[in-house]
Design an enzyme around this catalytic site. Structure first.
Site, mmCIF file in Angstrom:
data_model
loop_
_atom_site.group_PDB
_atom_site.id
_atom_site.type_symbol
_atom_site.label_atom_id
_atom_site.label_comp_id
_atom_site.label_asym_id
_atom_site.label_seq_id
_atom_site.Cartn_x
_atom_site.Cartn_y
_atom_site.Cartn_z
ATOM 1 N N GLY A 87 40.209 29.061 56.908
ATOM 2 C CA GLY A 87 41.656 29.091 57.156
ATOM 3 C C GLY A 87 42.672 28.327 56.668
ATOM 4 N N SER A 88 42.578 26.829 56.451
ATOM 5 C CA SER A 88 43.157 25.973 55.981
ATOM 6 C C SER A 88 43.678 26.351 54.532
ATOM 7 C CB SER A 88 42.451 24.672 56.147
ATOM 8 O OG SER A 88 42.434 24.032 57.306
ATOM 9 N N THR A 107 44.680 27.559 68.432
ATOM 10 C CA THR A 107 43.843 26.834 68.067
ATOM 11 C C THR A 107 43.042 26.198 69.506
ATOM 12 O OG1 THR A 107 44.197 26.177 65.817
ATOM 13 C CG2 THR A 107 42.303 24.978 67.009
ATOM 14 N N ASP A 112 40.098 34.807 59.639
ATOM 15 C CA ASP A 112 38.949 33.920 59.354
ATOM 16 C C ASP A 112 37.752 34.774 59.548
ATOM 17 O OD1 ASP A 112 39.949 31.758 58.190
ATOM 18 O OD2 ASP A 112 39.513 30.357 59.692
ATOM 19 N N PRO A 113 36.671 35.234 58.741
ATOM 20 C CA PRO A 113 35.704 36.074 59.019
ATOM 21 C C PRO A 113 34.588 35.020 59.567
ATOM 22 C CG PRO A 113 36.303 36.759 56.833
ATOM 23 C CD PRO A 113 37.119 35.640 57.361
ATOM 24 N N HIS A 114 34.797 33.686 59.282
ATOM 25 C CA HIS A 114 33.755 32.860 60.084
ATOM 26 C C HIS A 114 34.032 32.406 61.558
ATOM 27 C CE1 HIS A 114 35.712 29.138 57.893
ATOM 28 N NE2 HIS A 114 36.383 29.530 58.942
ATOM 29 N N TYR A 167 49.061 40.920 32.504
ATOM 30 C CA TYR A 167 48.740 41.974 31.364
ATOM 31 C C TYR A 167 47.696 41.520 30.256
ATOM 32 C CZ TYR A 167 51.857 38.435 28.840
ATOM 33 O OH TYR A 167 52.423 37.225 28.367
ATOM 34 N N SER A 212 35.512 28.089 41.520
ATOM 35 C CA SER A 212 34.050 28.599 41.737
ATOM 36 C C SER A 212 34.328 29.241 43.334
ATOM 37 C CB SER A 212 33.023 27.721 41.336
ATOM 38 O OG SER A 212 33.079 27.600 40.061
#
EC number: 4.1.1.25
Length: 611
Positions: free
Chosen positions: A151-152, A292, A382-384, A413, A433
């Site tokens: 999230g950060s 939070t 956040d999925p985690h 393009y 990556s």
């Protein structure tokens, strides 16, 4: 599938579904090994049977086994059992979804890198579909999203979007002045995102590159873009984002929160108007859905209404919703067609889908806050966290797909000529990556648990129900310890699934002593006391300071029988804090068992602390 049984998608508190997990894991590993074996079978094996009999090979293999044994030992000795059905009441951690774990394990064997299609053909497509899942969750028909490390990073990317888009009109004035003739700098700094995108649609690719080169990425005019407004309940990542993006911490303004720990919209409007009177623009506003420390939901709908009102006066701001924690809860309000269900139909809707087993209240204000997320310019999710998938999996979605062309670092393009689908992520995101295994995990979770009431709605409904029941349990709780009565004061009715509370000796009016008691309870109920594997009650804590929260805790202070003067003297309060993410406590049998158990554990710890 109509409605799912969430007990089928976790390994289980006592590994009840362990055999299924092992069976599926073995099956998938076997399939991967077969995939390797069947790739051009006539190729010569790189490792011969003779190689596997040499002393060095055998010694290396044995050493590898020893190291992995040590890894296992250290993880078992040093990990927190947050898989527990009802012993862990702390941070935003819980059981992770078995299908997500399996997909991550499986995809990891290929080690795909989602920054480039050529190294992740399968998982890049999965990530593109996950991004569309995010957009659909927030009813952003023209939206686009992707997975981030956390999230950060997603918040940083949200600020990056805001900064770059806000700076485009000034860049146009510099390199293509005829496009914005007769517009003042103030007017240019108050164009909406849609107006800026519409302006850039008429540019040639070469003109767009010139404009981007003169935008905030050049370092020019960043201080002209204005203030970044956040609630006092902001996540600390915003300070880092302002630093990294070159906007600066001096440009951040913290907006007070109300007694319910939601942003004070009147204070927000007052701040914006005071700044506008000084000709200081608003770069953007952050609303939080699932704060939070408290799990509260800001009134996103009222912020949208304020933006529309101010827009008519020539004042505009970018809106980012930090729904890192609460974003997945929007599934609760979506039917199978992805439509946001009217509030008047909500009770019947929940009953039809068996979401809650006991009476649960969803405030109209909370409902409206979730509904209005669709009007934000960008959203962190956040999925985690409430997606229950393994780390690291954050995410961001933008309202308009074309927004990404403003921040891209390679002309779209060029990519479109060589890359069809999915898009080349590396051009549009902060990261380089990135693990394709994460995309596989999130994609799988979304397919097993759809992002609507039949899937994630069931899981998150169980969490919300458990939180409300846990708060009711705490309200009725008291202990007699060494002749003293220990009272329990929950903070507020949770907007979501976070419950905060304070232990207090009856008739004690010394806030410092109350803080010390709760600090000691945390120390005895957490890693601070050493190995937690044998702990019968594990929790977390937080501190509300006057510096961060102003006087919003006063109502709670007074409810405990303390004076305003005591608050002004101490200027902080320590609370125990629990994100109720366990998926099992909507089951009466399990809830009753664990509440009795943790009450006994609390009493034991209080007996150790109270003199």
């Amino acid at each position: 599938m109509k409605d799912m049984d969430i007990k089928a998608v976790f390994i289980g508190d006592k590994a009840e579904n362990g055999p299924v997990y092992k069976m599926l894991l073995n099956k998938m590993v076997d399939e991967h090994l077969g995939w390797r074996e069947n790739y051009i079978p006539s190729d010569m094996p790189a490792i011969s049977e003779g190689d596997k009999l040499t002393p060095d090979y055998l010694a290396t293999r044995d050493h590898m086994i020893e190291v992995l044994d040590e890894v296992s030992q250290r993880l078992r000795a040093g990990s927190i059992p947050w898989h527990s059905a009802g012993r862990y009441w702390g941070q935003m951690n819980a059981e992770t979804l078995m299908p997500a774990l399996l997909a991550y394990n499986y995809a990891m064997l290929w080690n795909p890198n989602n920054v480039a299609l050529e190294s992740s053909m399968a998982t890049s497509q999965m990530e593109a579909e996950v991004g569309q899942d995010f957009a659909s969750l927030f009813n952003m028909a023209d939206g686009w999203g992707h997975i981030a490390a956390d999230g950060s990073i997603a918040n940083l990317e949200g600020l990056w979007y805001a900064r770059c888009i806000k700076s485009i009109p000034l860049a146009v004035k510099e390199v293509l002045p005829e496009k914005v003739k007769n517009m003042s700098e103030w007017a240019l700094l108050n164009l909406s995102v849609e107006e800026i995108l519409e302006m850039t649609e008429s540019f040639t690719d070469e003109e767009m590159d010139e404009v981007k080169a003169a935008s905030s990425r050049s370092g020019k005019n960043i201080q002209k873009l204005g203030k970044w407004l956040v609630p006092q309940t902001k996540h600390y990542s915003w300070m880092k984002a302002l630093d990294i993006c070159g906007v600066g911490l001096d440009q951040m303004v913290a907006i007070p929160v109300q007694e319910d720990y939601r942003m004070d919209i009147n204070a927000l409007e007052k701040t914006i108007r005071e700044l506008a009177d000084q000709k200081i623009p608003i770069l953007g506003v952050v609303a939080v859905v699932g704060t939070t420390e408290e799990g509260q939901v800001d009134s996103v709908d009222k912020i949208i209404q304020l933006r529309e009102k101010l827009k008519d006066e020539g004042i505009y701001f970018y809106l980012h919703v930090d729904a890192a924690y609460g974003g997945y809860a929007r599934s609760l309000f979506l039917n199978e067609a992805g439509e946001f269900v009217p509030y008047a139909s909500l009770a019947e809707f929940f009953e039809e889908h068996h979401v809650f087993h006991h009476y649960v209240t969803i405030d109209k204000e909370v409902y409206e806050g979730f509904r209005a997320i669709s009007e934000a310019d960008s959203v962190t999710i956040d999925p985690h966290k409430m997606g229950y998938v393994p780390y690291a999996a954050g995410g961001i979605v933008i309202k308009h797909k074309n927004m990404r062309n403003i921040i891209s670092y390679f002309a779209p393009y060029v990519f479109e000529k060589s890359v069809k689908a999915p898009d080349m992520l590396g051009a549009y995101i902060l990261e380089g990556s990135k693990a394709g295994a994460t995309a596989a995990a999130v994609w799988t979770a979304h397919r097993v648990l759809p992002l609507n009431v039949t899937g994630y709605g069931q899981l998150i409904g169980a969490s919300i129900e458990a939180a409300q029941r846990f708060r009711e349990f705490l309200e009725q709780l008291h202990f007699t310890v060494k002749g003293k009565t220990i009272e329990v004061y929950p903070l507020n009715h949770p907007d979501f699934n976070m419950v905060n509370w304070v232990f207090k000796v009856q008739d004690c009016t010394d806030l410092n002593a109350i803080n010390e008691l709760n600090e000691k309870m945390f120390d005895r109920s957490s890693y601070m006391d050493g190995d937690v594997y044998g702990e019968r009650f594990i929790t977390s804590h937080t501190t509300f300071t006057q510096e961060d929260y102003g006087d919003s805790p006063i109502r709670f202070i007074e409810r405990m029988g303390l004076s305003k003067e005591e608050w002004q003297k101490e200027q902080q309060i320590t609370l125990l804090r629990a994100a109720i993410m366990t998926p099992y406590l909507n089951d009466d049998r399990i809830f009753n068992f664990y509440t009795k158990e943790i009450a006994k554990a609390m009493e034991k710890k209080l007996n150790e602390i109270i003199k």
